[in-house]
Structures are given as C-alpha cells and as structure tokens.
Scaffold this motif. Structure first.
Motif, short mmCIF file in Angstrom:
data_model
loop_
_atom_site.label_atom_id
_atom_site.label_comp_id
_atom_site.label_asym_id
_atom_site.label_seq_id
_atom_site.Cartn_x
_atom_site.Cartn_y
_atom_site.Cartn_z
N LEU A 53 1.20 -1.44 0.25
CA LEU A 53 -0.21 0.30 -0.15
C LEU A 53 0.96 1.29 -0.30
CD1 LEU A 53 -2.78 -1.03 2.47
CD2 LEU A 53 -3.37 -0.62 0.40
N GLN A 55 2.42 2.46 2.47
CA GLN A 55 2.70 2.31 3.76
C GLN A 55 3.50 2.51 4.74
OE1 GLN A 55 -1.17 1.79 6.14
NE2 GLN A 55 -2.23 2.89 4.47
N TYR A 70 -8.77 -1.48 0.01
CA TYR A 70 -8.11 -1.88 1.36
C TYR A 70 -8.91 -2.17 2.25
CZ TYR A 70 -4.87 -1.76 5.43
OH TYR A 70 -4.37 -2.05 6.53
N PRO A 72 -9.11 -3.17 6.11
CA PRO A 72 -7.68 -2.71 7.47
C PRO A 72 -8.22 -4.06 8.57
CG PRO A 72 -8.97 -0.89 7.84
CD PRO A 72 -9.42 -1.46 5.95
N GLN A 73 -7.12 -3.95 9.22
CA GLN A 73 -7.76 -5.54 10.30
C GLN A 73 -7.77 -4.34 10.90
OE1 GLN A 73 -3.55 -6.90 11.46
NE2 GLN A 73 -4.49 -8.07 12.22
N LEU A 75 -10.68 -2.83 12.47
CA LEU A 75 -11.15 -1.54 12.17
C LEU A 75 -12.00 -1.45 13.46
CD1 LEU A 75 -10.70 1.01 10.36
CD2 LEU A 75 -13.13 0.54 10.24
N GLN A 76 -11.01 0.39 14.58
CA GLN A 76 -11.42 0.49 15.61
C GLN A 76 -11.22 2.32 15.02
OE1 GLN A 76 -7.93 0.05 18.39
NE2 GLN A 76 -8.29 -1.90 19.12
N ALA A 143 -14.30 -0.13 0.54
CA ALA A 143 -12.26 -0.83 -0.94
C ALA A 143 -13.32 -0.64 -2.35
CB ALA A 143 -12.28 -1.85 -0.30
N VAL B 162 -12.55 8.77 12.03
CA VAL B 162 -12.79 7.46 12.27
C VAL B 162 -11.52 6.43 11.88
CG1 VAL B 162 -14.38 5.66 10.71
CG2 VAL B 162 -15.49 8.10 10.95
N SER B 163 -11.14 6.35 11.67
CA SER B 163 -9.93 5.44 11.47
C SER B 163 -8.83 6.35 10.93
CB SER B 163 -10.36 4.37 10.97
OG SER B 163 -9.50 3.84 10.57
N ASN B 165 -6.12 4.68 9.71
CA ASN B 165 -5.52 3.53 9.33
C ASN B 165 -6.40 3.96 8.13
OD1 ASN B 165 -4.47 1.01 8.76
ND2 ASN B 165 -4.77 0.20 10.02
N LEU B 166 -7.33 3.79 8.14
CA LEU B 166 -8.55 3.60 6.68
C LEU B 166 -7.84 4.66 6.06
CD1 LEU B 166 -11.05 1.83 5.49
CD2 LEU B 166 -12.18 3.40 6.43
N GLN B 168 -5.55 6.70 5.83
CA GLN B 168 -4.60 6.43 5.02
C GLN B 168 -4.11 5.33 3.91
OE1 GLN B 168 -1.44 5.07 8.22
NE2 GLN B 168 -0.39 6.91 7.55
N ALA B 169 -5.38 4.22 4.05
CA ALA B 169 -5.35 3.21 3.04
C ALA B 169 -5.72 4.10 2.04
CB ALA B 169 -6.11 1.75 3.86
N ARG B 170 -6.42 4.63 2.38
CA ARG B 170 -7.63 5.57 1.54
C ARG B 170 -6.60 6.79 0.11
NH1 ARG B 170 -13.15 4.86 2.23
NH2 ARG B 170 -12.93 2.66 2.31
#
Lengths: 249, 275
Positions: A53, A55, A70, A72-73, A75-76, A143, B162-163, B165-166, B168-170
């Motif tokens: 990705l 990152q 993607y 993610p694992q 998701l919090q 995704a 919200v996230s 991580n998400l 970043q992935a987007r």
C-alpha cells in the motif's frame, strides 16, 4: 495490459531498525484470483500489506498494474460518533462537505457499492451500531469504490461469527468471479484456505511456500510454515526456505 | 432590561454582539471536528499558551497585539504537533507540560513586564465590553477561517477521525491534514481569547459538539445542532450575563453546559444509549 501480472514483488524487504520484519520476498500475482496470504501471528503479513500500500518503507521493488482497494485489520473507530453508513461512505466519494448533506450522485454510488455486498439496507444505519459482519461488508463496499483490480483484506474475518464469515467469503468469491478482482485474503488461520481459494502464499518473515491451494495444503507444508505449532512467534527460519511452485512467468 | 437590550443595537453594543456571534459561529462549526479528532485537550493547551502570546504582543508590540498572539498561537501549535511526533511521551502528558509551562511563563512575563498595565482577569475570562469593531472584524475573519476549514477539509478530517488507518489506506495524507487542523485551531483559539478568555475558550470548542452528540443521529445533524447550541449559548450568555451583571464567557459556557445536560436527558428518555 490484461496479460501483465497484477502485482510483482521483487526481493522486498521491510525493516524495523535492524530487524527484518519481511525479508527478501519475491511474488507474482495474476489477475482474477483469490489468494490466501497465510502465516502465524507476527509473520509480517500486515507489514507486507503496508509495503504494498506504500505505507511502509521497503527495499526491493513492488510493481502494481492496477488500482488497489484495502480493508484494514480490526477497524477501531469511535462508535459514539453519530454518522450513518451513507455519510461514512460519502466522506471519500464527494467533495461537498458531508456535514451539508450527501449529494444525489453520491447516494446512488453508495447504494451501488452496498449492493455489491448485499448491504443496501444498511445505508441509513448508524456506523456505530453495526455488527462485526455488517461492518466488514461496509468496509468491503468502501474498498470497491475505485473499482480496484487488487483487493487487500487484512484478517477480514476477525470479530465475525462463523455464519457471517461464510457469507463474507461468498461475497469475496463473487468479486473475483463477477468483477475480475484479485483478492488477497490475509489470515493467520488456515481455515480461510478452502474451496474458494485459488492460490496460497505462506509467509513467515520470508516467503515459505507459494502455489496452488490444493497442492500446497499438506501436513508437511503446514508444519513448515507454522513451525509445527500455531503459536510459534517470530521463529527465524533462516536458510530453510523452500519456494514451492514458482509457476508464474 | 430593555435599555440593556437596546445597547446591542447601538454602535458599541453592536460590535460586542457581532463579535460574540462570530466567535460562537466559529466554535460551533469547528467543535464537531475538534471532538471527533480528539483535539479537546490540545486546543486547551493552545489557549493557555496564548497568554504568553498576549504578553509577548504587548512587549514586542510589532503591529497589533493580535498579530503576535495569532503568530504565537500557531507557533505553539506547530511545536506541540512536532513534539507529538518526536516525543516518546503520550500526547496528554506532553500537552500537560505545554499547557502548564506556557501558562506559567505567560504569568511570569506578565508580572514582570505589564503589571498594572491591563487587567489580567479580562484575559483569563474574556471581556466583551472591551470589544470594538476592529475586534469584530478580526472575529469575522476567524469565522471565515473556520468555515473554510470545514468546507474544504471536513470530509478528509472526518475520515481521519473515524479511522486514521483507513484514511491512510484511502490515500489521505493524514499527517498533512493533522498539521493543518492543528495550525487552524491554534489560529482560531488565539483570535477568540480576547472575547471569551483563556480559561473559557476551550469549553466553546468542546461543549457544543459534545451536546450535539447526545441528540444527533447523523453527521450532518451533529454539525447543525453544534452550531445551534453554540449560537444560542453565545447569545443567551451574553445578554443574560449582562442583565444579571455576570461575566459573559462563564455565562455562555454555563448556558451550553445546561444544554449539554438537557441533551443527555433527552437521549436517555429517547432511549438510544448505544454508547
């Protein structure tokens, strides 16, 4: 273009300081396949996904011929945030602030995406109220927003009940079949490798084995990747890596 | 009472009213972003640091003190943002140091340099009576900054909320947007201090969205309720404080806290208590 491999990893290494989290991985993935990336906890699966990705910094070369989606694992997120699924998905689909409302075009697109995962009913639901399985479907729909050719799903079944997991696997298989997407399903759990999986990649820091799902799932391979025990953590397999079946040009 | 109300139609009263409405608008708009991105403690630290900015503004007096204050607020924000990335400390500990430290330095400088020059009290609690049209225009600019910030970047910032991580992935440049939010907050907080005070400005940024979260069922609702709460509390606090001869900013904050409690009650009665 269509015959180009979708993803090529050429001697990819990811380091954290001195330690290699992923070491010298070479891998070629074709289009339209369901790939299981398996390995014990701490094997560097998520790290490798992060490198793909863009990152995580890596050595070597990663070539992707297509768009990437993607999930993610674990998701919090803040479950108390008042936000509907529609609004959440609109955040990355429209330029107008979602605070002012969701445009008609975005609504239509969100419903199309949710339909892909059979979750149109969830559009007006609150994001914070979704079950694990529902959230996975919404994330999968999100995704798919850029019509990806490669879909990376990091431990997607975590926190989902068995029935939900089966439904989710069906959904994934449908994306592969109907939309020609290559799906990489990351898991520490061998049970993801089932009748729907075409290709298996085993990782334990290094690439341990790779090939056709049915051929690879032998007791010997499993013992080799998981070190005979699923709880093996960060076991160094230096010098023992057999690369089974490099059957891609 | 009527003559107090008539005051706000006049020239000097109009400036006060306009200033408070602009402050309320800016904080109501930004509040959902501040709360969702967990920046409440951060904006408090910047508010406390702005005392040093005020004093430096008086000491250095290049241009209007507001320029020094705004510049200092932005610098402190950037410093905290950078420390946050470099320091092994948790953010709350880091902010605790920055907040107490900059307030202490500000108080020392104040005693040393400007003792007797101006009322410290009015910087701690704000003093709308001192606001003129110049201040109203500064606060109008402040509101425009807040609106532009939300108009242009709210979707990205909300996805980050919200996230991370998400987002970043987007493909969202998360670090860049976080810096942007921090700088904007630094600016907005420092510009609001003269009107509502160092101790109260943060409540204006936190309470409206916290109230709205009790009753809003959608993200759009969250923003509108937050703006409504902020404007209502701003207006009510200003007028009621004036009539009852109470300090304005605490009256505004008290009003919004009452609304917060009411919203909580409404939520409990309505029975959607998933949180």
């Amino acid at each position: 273009m269509a015959n180009e491999p979708l993803l090529v990893l050429d001697h990819v290494t990811v380091r954290a300081g001195e330690r290699a989290l992923v070491e010298d991985v070479c891998l070629t993935l074709p289009r339209g396949q369901l790939v299981a990336l398996i390995g014990p906890n701490g094997a560097g699966k998520t790290t490798l996904i992060r490198a793909i990705l863009g990152q995580a910094k890596y050595e070597g070369r990663i070539t992707i011929h297509g768009r990437v989606g993607y999930v993610p694992q674990h998701l919090q997120y803040d479950r108390t945030l008042p936000m509907t699924v529609l609004e959440f998905m609109a955040l990355s689909l429209q330029r107008m602030p979602v605070a002012l409302g969701v445009t008609r075009a975005t609504q239509k697109r969100v419903l199309e995406l949710l339909e892909l995962v059979g979750a149109q009913k969830l559009a007006r639901a609150r994001l914070g109220g979704l079950s694990g399985g529902e959230l996975q479907r919404v994330m999968l729909a999100g995704a798919m927003q850029d019509r990806p050719e490669l879909l990376l799903l990091d431990e997607p079944a975590a926190g989902v009940d068995i029935e939900g997991e089966a439904t989710f696997h069906d959904l994934i298989a449908r994306q592969v079949r109907d939309h020609g997407v290559t799906v990489v399903l990351v898991s520490h759990d061998l049970s993801v490798v089932n009748e729907i999986t075409d290709h298996v990649v085993c990782l334990n820091r290094r690439l341990m084995c790779e090939g056709n799902a049915r051929d690879l799932l032998t007791a010997e391979t499993i013992a080799h990747v998981f070190g005979g025990h699923k709880a093996v953590y960060g076991h160094a397999h230096t010098g023992h890596d057999h690369h089974h079946g490099h059957n891609h040009p | 009472m009527m003559e107090r109300l008539a005051f706000y139609v006049g020239d000097s009263g109009g400036a006060v009213l306009a200033s408070m409405l602009f402050v309320s608008l800016a904080s109501g708009v930004l509040s959902p972003i501040v709360v969702a991105n967990r920046m409440a403690f951060f904006s408090d630290a910047v508010a406390h640091a702005s005392l040093t900015g005020v004093v430096l503004g008086m000491m250095l007096s290049f241009g209007h003190p507001i320029v020094t204050m705004a510049a200092f607020g932005v610098c402190v924000s950037l410093l905290i943002a950078t420390l946050r990335q470099k320091s092994p400390l948790a953010l709350d500990a880091l902010l605790g140091v920055a907040m107490a430290g900059s307030l202490a330095i500000g108080l020392l400088l104040y005693q040393w340099q400007v003792r007797g020059y101006r009322d410290l009290h009015s910087y701690l609690l704000g003093n709308p009576a001192l606001l003129g049209w110049n201040d109203a225009w500064v606060l109008a600019f402040n509101a425009v900054v807040a609106l532009a910030m939300v108009g242009l970047f709210a979707n990205k910032l909300s996805l980050i909320a919200v996230s991370r991580n998400l987002a970043q992935a987007r493909g969202v440049a998360v670090a860049k947007y976080e810096y942007l939010l921090i700088v904007m907050l630094g600016l907005v907080v420092s510009l609001s201090v003269k009107a509502v005070g160092i101790l109260m400005v943060n409540a204006l940024l936190v309470v409206p969205a916290a109230t709205a979260r009790h009753v809003a069922r959608s993200f759009a609702g969250l923003f509108w309720v937050s703006i409504g709460v902020s404007m209502f509390a701003g207006l009510t606090g200003l007028v009621a404080g004036d009539i009852l001869n109470l300090p304005t900013a605490p009256a505004i904050v008290s009003t919004s806290v009452v609304l917060f409690a009411l919203a909580w009650g409404v939520r409990r009665v309505a029975g959607h208590t998933e949180a």
